[in-house]
Design a protein around this motif. Structure first.
Motif, PDB file in Angstrom:
ATOM      1  N   VAL A   1       7.944  10.160  -5.542  1.00  0.00           N
ATOM      2  CA  VAL A   1       8.549  10.558  -4.265  1.00  0.00           C
ATOM      3  C   VAL A   1       8.497   9.373  -3.305  1.00  0.00           C
ATOM      4  CG1 VAL A   1       7.993  13.010  -4.575  1.00  0.00           C
ATOM      5  CG2 VAL A   1       6.367  11.499  -3.396  1.00  0.00           C
ATOM      6  N   LYS A   2       9.338   9.451  -2.289  1.00  0.00           N
ATOM      7  CA  LYS A   2       9.530   8.304  -1.390  1.00  0.00           C
ATOM      8  C   LYS A   2       8.236   7.860  -0.703  1.00  0.00           C
ATOM      9  CE  LYS A   2      13.077   6.886   1.982  1.00  0.00           C
ATOM     10  NZ  LYS A   2      12.901   7.298   3.404  1.00  0.00           N
ATOM     11  N   ASP A   3       7.430   8.827  -0.274  1.00  0.00           N
ATOM     12  CA  ASP A   3       6.190   8.450   0.431  1.00  0.00           C
ATOM     13  C   ASP A   3       5.254   7.651  -0.468  1.00  0.00           C
ATOM     14  OD1 ASP A   3       5.417  11.032   2.926  1.00  0.00           O
ATOM     15  OD2 ASP A   3       7.006   9.524   2.784  1.00  0.00           O
ATOM     16  N   VAL A   4       5.266   7.927  -1.776  1.00  0.00           N
ATOM     17  CA  VAL A   4       4.417   7.162  -2.688  1.00  0.00           C
ATOM     18  C   VAL A   4       4.889   5.717  -2.736  1.00  0.00           C
ATOM     19  CG1 VAL A   4       3.789   6.847  -5.124  1.00  0.00           C
ATOM     20  CG2 VAL A   4       3.675   9.119  -4.086  1.00  0.00           C
ATOM     21  N   PHE A   5       6.181   5.505  -2.814  1.00  0.00           N
ATOM     22  CA  PHE A   5       6.704   4.135  -2.849  1.00  0.00           C
ATOM     23  C   PHE A   5       6.466   3.408  -1.522  1.00  0.00           C
ATOM     24  CE2 PHE A   5       8.335   4.160  -7.040  1.00  0.00           C
ATOM     25  CZ  PHE A   5       8.832   5.423  -7.290  1.00  0.00           C
ATOM     26  N   THR A   6       6.557   4.164  -0.421  1.00  0.00           N
ATOM     27  CA  THR A   6       6.284   3.552   0.887  1.00  0.00           C
ATOM     28  C   THR A   6       4.828   3.130   0.980  1.00  0.00           C
ATOM     29  OG1 THR A   6       7.965   4.990   1.887  1.00  0.00           O
ATOM     30  CG2 THR A   6       6.390   3.948   3.391  1.00  0.00           C
ATOM     31  N   PHE A   7       3.923   4.014   0.503  1.00  0.00           N
ATOM     32  CA  PHE A   7       2.496   3.677   0.567  1.00  0.00           C
ATOM     33  C   PHE A   7       2.184   2.497  -0.356  1.00  0.00           C
ATOM     34  CE2 PHE A   7      -1.031   6.007   2.655  1.00  0.00           C
ATOM     35  CZ  PHE A   7      -2.041   5.083   2.424  1.00  0.00           C
ATOM     36  N   LEU A   8       2.869   2.434  -1.490  1.00  0.00           N
ATOM     37  CA  LEU A   8       2.666   1.293  -2.397  1.00  0.00           C
ATOM     38  C   LEU A   8       3.083  -0.002  -1.705  1.00  0.00           C
ATOM     39  CD1 LEU A   8       3.765   2.502  -5.942  1.00  0.00           C
ATOM     40  CD2 LEU A   8       1.506   1.787  -5.178  1.00  0.00           C
ATOM     41  N   ASP A   9       4.220   0.033  -0.997  1.00  0.00           N
ATOM     42  CA  ASP A   9       4.647  -1.157  -0.248  1.00  0.00           C
ATOM     43  C   ASP A   9       3.558  -1.574   0.736  1.00  0.00           C
ATOM     44  OD1 ASP A   9       8.188  -0.198   0.059  1.00  0.00           O
ATOM     45  OD2 ASP A   9       7.038  -1.124  -1.581  1.00  0.00           O
ATOM     46  N   LEU A  10       2.958  -0.589   1.380  1.00  0.00           N
ATOM     47  CA  LEU A  10       1.936  -0.872   2.392  1.00  0.00           C
ATOM     48  C   LEU A  10       0.726  -1.554   1.763  1.00  0.00           C
ATOM     49  CD1 LEU A  10       0.775  -0.535   5.279  1.00  0.00           C
ATOM     50  CD2 LEU A  10       0.058   1.774   4.611  1.00  0.00           C
ATOM     51  N   VAL A  11       0.193  -1.003   0.674  1.00  0.00           N
ATOM     52  CA  VAL A  11      -1.032  -1.595   0.104  1.00  0.00           C
ATOM     53  C   VAL A  11      -0.722  -2.911  -0.615  1.00  0.00           C
ATOM     54  CG1 VAL A  11      -2.308   0.576  -0.041  1.00  0.00           C
ATOM     55  CG2 VAL A  11      -0.935  -0.159  -2.003  1.00  0.00           C
ATOM     56  N   ARG A  12       0.517  -3.057  -1.093  1.00  0.00           N
ATOM     57  CA  ARG A  12       0.877  -4.355  -1.691  1.00  0.00           C
ATOM     58  C   ARG A  12       0.828  -5.445  -0.634  1.00  0.00           C
ATOM     59  NH1 ARG A  12       5.424  -1.654  -4.944  1.00  0.00           N
ATOM     60  NH2 ARG A  12       4.563  -1.374  -7.040  1.00  0.00           N
ATOM     61  N   GLU A  13       1.250  -5.099   0.595  1.00  0.00           N
ATOM     62  CA  GLU A  13       1.192  -6.097   1.680  1.00  0.00           C
ATOM     63  C   GLU A  13      -0.248  -6.488   1.976  1.00  0.00           C
ATOM     64  OE1 GLU A  13       5.221  -4.927   4.219  1.00  0.00           O
ATOM     65  OE2 GLU A  13       3.274  -5.018   5.220  1.00  0.00           O
ATOM     66  N   MET A  14      -1.176  -5.644   1.544  1.00  0.00           N
ATOM     67  CA  MET A  14      -2.598  -5.917   1.826  1.00  0.00           C
ATOM     68  C   MET A  14      -3.273  -6.604   0.644  1.00  0.00           C
ATOM     69  SD  MET A  14      -3.529  -2.414   3.772  1.00  0.00           S
ATOM     70  CE  MET A  14      -2.762  -2.135   5.361  1.00  0.00           C
ATOM     71  N   GLY A  15      -2.466  -6.806  -0.439  1.00  0.00           N
ATOM     72  CA  GLY A  15      -3.036  -7.521  -1.578  1.00  0.00           C
ATOM     73  C   GLY A  15      -3.134  -6.713  -2.845  1.00  0.00           C
ATOM     74  N   ALA A  16      -2.673  -5.482  -2.821  1.00  0.00           N
ATOM     75  CA  ALA A  16      -2.744  -4.662  -4.043  1.00  0.00           C
ATOM     76  C   ALA A  16      -1.709  -5.163  -5.046  1.00  0.00           C
ATOM     77  CB  ALA A  16      -2.473  -3.202  -3.707  1.00  0.00           C
ATOM     78  N   VAL A  17      -2.124  -5.159  -6.304  1.00  0.00           N
ATOM     79  CA  VAL A  17      -1.200  -5.512  -7.397  1.00  0.00           C
ATOM     80  C   VAL A  17      -1.131  -4.313  -8.328  1.00  0.00           C
ATOM     81  CG1 VAL A  17      -0.839  -7.018  -9.390  1.00  0.00           C
ATOM     82  CG2 VAL A  17      -1.782  -7.952  -7.255  1.00  0.00           C
ATOM     83  N   GLY A  18       0.087  -3.955  -8.717  1.00  0.00           N
ATOM     84  CA  GLY A  18       0.216  -2.850  -9.654  1.00  0.00           C
ATOM     85  C   GLY A  18       1.551  -2.159  -9.489  1.00  0.00           C
ATOM     86  N   ASP A  19       1.802  -1.195 -10.375  1.00  0.00           N
ATOM     87  CA  ASP A  19       3.055  -0.464 -10.209  1.00  0.00           C
ATOM     88  C   ASP A  19       2.967   0.926 -10.813  1.00  0.00           C
ATOM     89  OD1 ASP A  19       3.137  -0.804 -12.890  1.00  0.00           O
ATOM     90  OD2 ASP A  19       4.685  -2.346 -12.896  1.00  0.00           O
TER      91      ASP A  19
END
Ligand code: EPZ
Length: 422
Positions: free
Chosen positions: A49-67
């Motif tokens: 769902v869209k909120d999951v992808f939005t949250f992934l974008d957020l934590v990726r900006e903080m250094g998270a790696v993954g998909d």
């Protein structure tokens, strides 16, 4: 902006089997929890769902790696590259506030845009801020941002003035790495809060009282990785139960946790719908020819969930009689009423109450979605409205439902998505 177009029919009967996905409101805090460790966190049953992808974008900006591969998410935050959640993301998704506790706990600093209000009402975060200050954080609010810092959080006794789901989740996450013991009282006890605690314990946190109003956390030096299956989405399940109820349907829902839905199931049964267990993780619903009106008042879990209020209102437009719906959680969560009126519903709003007079034969119309659950409500109403209903701004729907139009089409609905993406 995508649209959803429905050819509704008073005589529609939904039939068949539908699999319910993982809970959006459980996976969002679980993603935030991945910020608490440098090891891999793997989550199963994650809804696309869209909120999951939005949250992934957020934590990726903080250094998270993954998909996210299919419905499995693997994330690793070896090093934090940023401790800021910018306004553009926070405005798009209020749940971004959930990075505040983890960033403070692991990194000692966080800069998060104030979420502000949204379509369903004012959305203060004072309980988050007060709680983190009790744990020793220094917090200032300036230029629309929360600036928080703490050398090391220290355990404390915190009593929430009122139940807050993400407030409880933020404080539990912060306390897992605080020095000493934290006792949180008057916690929210939604299943999604408990699911987060189960994940945190798998990561090495020391938490007692999971699922209770008092949670005790003993801080540890660090947390490790874990694998965790997200609980089913009780609101998606409730939405499909309401769809079945409105269309005299005969549906089997699989991948659900009926024990997370007792109040909703009880109210639907009182409305005249037979709901029985089916298999190990299913529900079988057979709706009768008449829907009995129901008065409902939303309240914190285990009460009737505010996230089901709009969907239930759609169903009550088809009930034989008058229902009074009282919304006690949010101060403006009747945005869907005006759109239902355009479809021919008979609803009057006075303060926190909506008086729904049924049964009204709805007629299709062009409508606009104002928020996630309001758009689900319009989909349900469109199914039984005669003629065509178009729901504009379907992106709201996509925030919390994975391919809802495909799932409904498979059950017999005449529904399609009109995408204007080139
Ligand atoms: C969570 O929002 C859910 N979101 C919401 O789901 C849900 O409607 C809500 O809980 C209530 O169940 C997520 O879990 C991501 P609250 P949250 O803090 O945590 C007041 C959806 O459709 N309050 O439990 O933001 C607040 O104003 C979304 O999936 C304060 O006063 O809600 C409200 O009246 C919509 N101060 C009440 O508490 C605070 O610091 C409950 O809000 C925090 C909250």
């Amino acid at each position: 902006m995508d649209k959803i177009r429905i050819q509704g029919d008073h005589a529609l009967r939904l039939k068949g089997e539908v699999r319910i996905g993982g809970a959006k409101n459980a996976v969002l805090p679980a993603i935030a929890a991945s910020l608490l460790t440098s090891e891999e966190v793997r989550l199963g049953n994650v809804p696309r769902v869209k909120d999951v992808f939005t949250f992934l974008d957020l934590v990726r900006e903080m250094g998270a790696v993954g998909d996210l591969a299919a419905n499995t998410l693997s994330l690793r935050v070896r090093d934090l590259s940023s401790d800021e959640a910018a306004y553009a993301l926070v405005r798009a998704m209020r749940a971004s506030i959930l990075v505040l506790g983890p960033l403070l706990a692991r990194h000692g600093k966080a800069v998060v845009a104030l979420p502000g209000g949204c379509a369903i009402g004012s959305r203060p975060i004072d309980l988050h801020i007060n709680g983190l200050q009790r744990l020793g954080a220094t917090i200032s609010l300036e230029h629309g941002y929360i600036r928080a810092s703490a050398d090391r959080l220290r355990g404390a006794e915190i009593a929430f003035e009122k139940k807050t789901v993400t407030g409880t989740e933020n404080l539990v996450m912060a306390a897992t790495l605080a020095e000493g013991k934290t006792v949180l009282s008057n916690c929210a006890v939604e299943p999604e809060v408990s699911d987060l605690c189960v994940l945190l314990v798998k990561m090495g946190a020391r938490i007692e009282g999971i699922g209770e109003e008092m949670i005790r956390i003993s801080g540890v030096a660090e947390l490790g990785g874990a694998f965790h299956d997200i609980i089913p989405d009780r609101i998606e399940a409730g939405t499909f139960l309401a769809a079945g109820g409105m269309t005299r349907g005969d549906l089997v829902l699989t991948g659900v946790r009926p024990d997370h839905m007792t109040t909703v199931i009880e109210r639907l049964r009182f409305s005249g719908i037979a709901i029985d267990p089916a298999g190990s993780d299913g529900l079988h619903i057979v709706a009768g020819p008449v829907i009995r009106p129901q008065d409902i008042t939303t309240s914190p879990y285990p009460g009737f969930p505010t996230d089901m209020q709009a969907q239930f209102m759609a169903m009550m437009t088809q009930a034989e009689g008058t229902s009074i719906i009282t919304e006690t959680i949010f101060d403006r969560r009747f945005g869907h009423v005006n759109e239902l009126l355009r479809l021919g519903a008979n609803i009057e709003v006075a303060g926190d109450k909506a008086v729904v007079r049924g049964k009204t034969l709805l007629s299709g119309a062009e409508t606009i979605a104002t928020d996630l659950r309001a758009s689900a409500c319009l989909v349900l109403a469109g199914l039984v409205a005669s003629g065509e209903t178009v729901i504009n701004e379907a992106e709201h729907l996509d925030r919390g439902y994975e391919r809802i139009e495909d799932k409904l089409k498979a059950l017999g609905a005449r529904i399609e998505r009109i995408s204007d993406r080139k």
